[in-house]
Design an enzyme around this catalytic site. Structure first.
Site, PDB file in Angstrom:
ATOM      1  N   CYS A   1      20.532  49.763  61.661  1.00 60.18           N
ATOM      2  CA  CYS A   1      19.219  49.320  62.139  1.00 60.18           C
ATOM      3  C   CYS A   1      19.217  47.864  62.597  1.00 60.18           C
ATOM      4  O   CYS A   1      18.532  47.516  63.547  1.00 60.18           O
ATOM      5  CB  CYS A   1      18.157  49.559  61.072  1.00 60.18           C
ATOM      6  SG  CYS A   1      18.299  48.517  59.590  1.00 60.18           S
TER       7      CYS A   1
ATOM      8  N   CYS B   1      20.976  50.273  51.521  1.00 59.80           N
ATOM      9  CA  CYS B   1      19.542  50.186  51.775  1.00 59.80           C
ATOM     10  C   CYS B   1      18.791  51.218  50.946  1.00 59.80           C
ATOM     11  O   CYS B   1      17.779  50.915  50.313  1.00 59.80           O
ATOM     12  CB  CYS B   1      19.253  50.380  53.258  1.00 59.80           C
ATOM     13  SG  CYS B   1      17.503  50.205  53.679  1.00 59.80           S
TER      14      CYS B   1
END
Length: 360
Positions: free
Chosen positions: A199, A101
């Site tokens: 997440c 990410c």
């Protein structure tokens, strides 16, 4: 001077924005919309990218009078992070999606948007530091001063070009100091809890996520001992990662741990804790932050998991560009798919993805 601030809605990135405002920059706050909650079968309040996170970030921007945007990166996140996450597990590896990410979204896609907005730097709330070495004329990535919060491990892929246009204002502070600064400025998220989980899998059930994501289920398979003998059955190989103890039911006494995953046969090799230790690994897709590849073996300190203690060793670049690392002491549960990151003191030399390890 304009600064693009990557804002998650948390206290760290909010304080980073305030710091840049105080330094005389013109902040532009940005939150990356990475997925919709229905994409990961989670309720709105359980994941990041939630409405409350966006509103927290927006309130900080309003309080300190700077522009704020939400950028839609859902397609890029699916391709670069979630697809890779699922693919790694299906190949018997254990990925680190936070590395991907940061690599592909925060310091790639955001860089493109920063140029479009004519920003001079990208700013994040990472606990790490950047400095320019006057002797070598190179930028260096350093560990954060708060060892318990150091995030240099997830930034090992950064290039000289990226370091030259990135600022990490929190690297010189401890987390406790940042909380106090947030309280001083009466930030709405001063006491907000840090996110600890992946997440898009806040409940930690990666098996369920993979099955929902792919609409596929892996059937039962065999547990094998180190000699290849069947000693039990499992419910799908990608429930497991190297070093795992939970969920292992075998017809042998004592504690057993995952040693190896064989996706091609849906088999999981298990053994004792002593069987998990290794001194060697090979890493691919290796990034040397200086841009200079060592021609001879070098002494390093390395870690093979986030926040793992550093271990001394030797790194040698192979003919194909992969890096062989031999540690002075055995390391437990070196896992394919994870990152190995190398240091020279407080300086990050670089890192890569572990693709091979040898059990002792």
């Amino acid at each position: 001077m304009k600064a693009l601030i990557a804002m998650s809605g948390g206290v760290d990135s909010s304080v980073a924005a305030v710091f840049m405002k105080e330094k005389g920059y013109e902040p532009i706050g940005v939150t990356m919309k990475l997925y919709d909650n229905e994409d990961v079968n989670m309720s709105q309040e359980k994941t990041c990218c939630s409405l409350s996170d966006i509103e927290d970030a927006r309130s900080i921007a309003h309080k300190f009078d700077f522009p704020y945007y939400v950028f839609n990166f859902k397609t890029q996140f699916r391709e670069k992070v979630m697809d890779k996450f699922v693919g790694c597990y299906k190949c018997g590896m254990t990925p680190n999606p936070c590395v991907d990410c940061n690599r592909y979204l925060k310091f790639n896609e955001l860089d493109r948007r920063a140029k479009e907005l004519e920003c001079d730097v990208i700013v994040t709330g990472h606990y790490a530091r950047i400095r320019f070495n006057q002797e070598t004329k190179k930028y260096e990535l350093l560990k954060g001063v708060d060892d318990s919060k150091d995030q240099s491990y997830v930034l090992y892929y950064m290039t000289q070009e990226q370091l030259a246009h990135t600022m990490l204002p929190l690297g010189e502070y401890t987390k406790e100091e940042i909380r106090k600064i947030a309280d001083k400025y009466q930030l709405i998220n001063a006491d907000k809890h840090d996110s600890q989980d992946i997440c898009f899998i806040p409940d930690g059930n990666h098996m369920q996520f993979i099955e929902n994501y792919t609409n596929e289920k892996v059937g039962k398979g065999n547990f094998l001992d180190i000699n290849g003998k069947v000693i039990g059955q499992h419910n799908g190989y990608y429930r497991y990662t190297v070093g795992q103890r939970k969920g292992i039911n075998v017809n042998r006494d004592g504690k057993h741990y995952v040693l190896e995953i064989k996706p091609e046969t849906n088999e999981v090799v298990v053994g004792r804790n002593k069987d998990l230790f290794s001194t060697e690994l090979i890493a691919a897709d290796f990034n040397w932050i200086s841009g200079e590849i060592p021609k001879e073996p070098i002494r390093i300190s390395g870690r093979t998991r986030y926040h793992q203690p550093l271990t001394e060793g030797v790194a040698e670049v192979l003919d194909n560009g992969d890096v062989k690392i031999t540690f002075d002491e055995p390391i437990r549960a070196i896992t394919k798919g994870q990152s190995v990151v190398l240091y020279n003191g407080e300086i990050v030399l670089g890192g890569g993805c572990i693709v091979k390890t040898e059990i002792m």
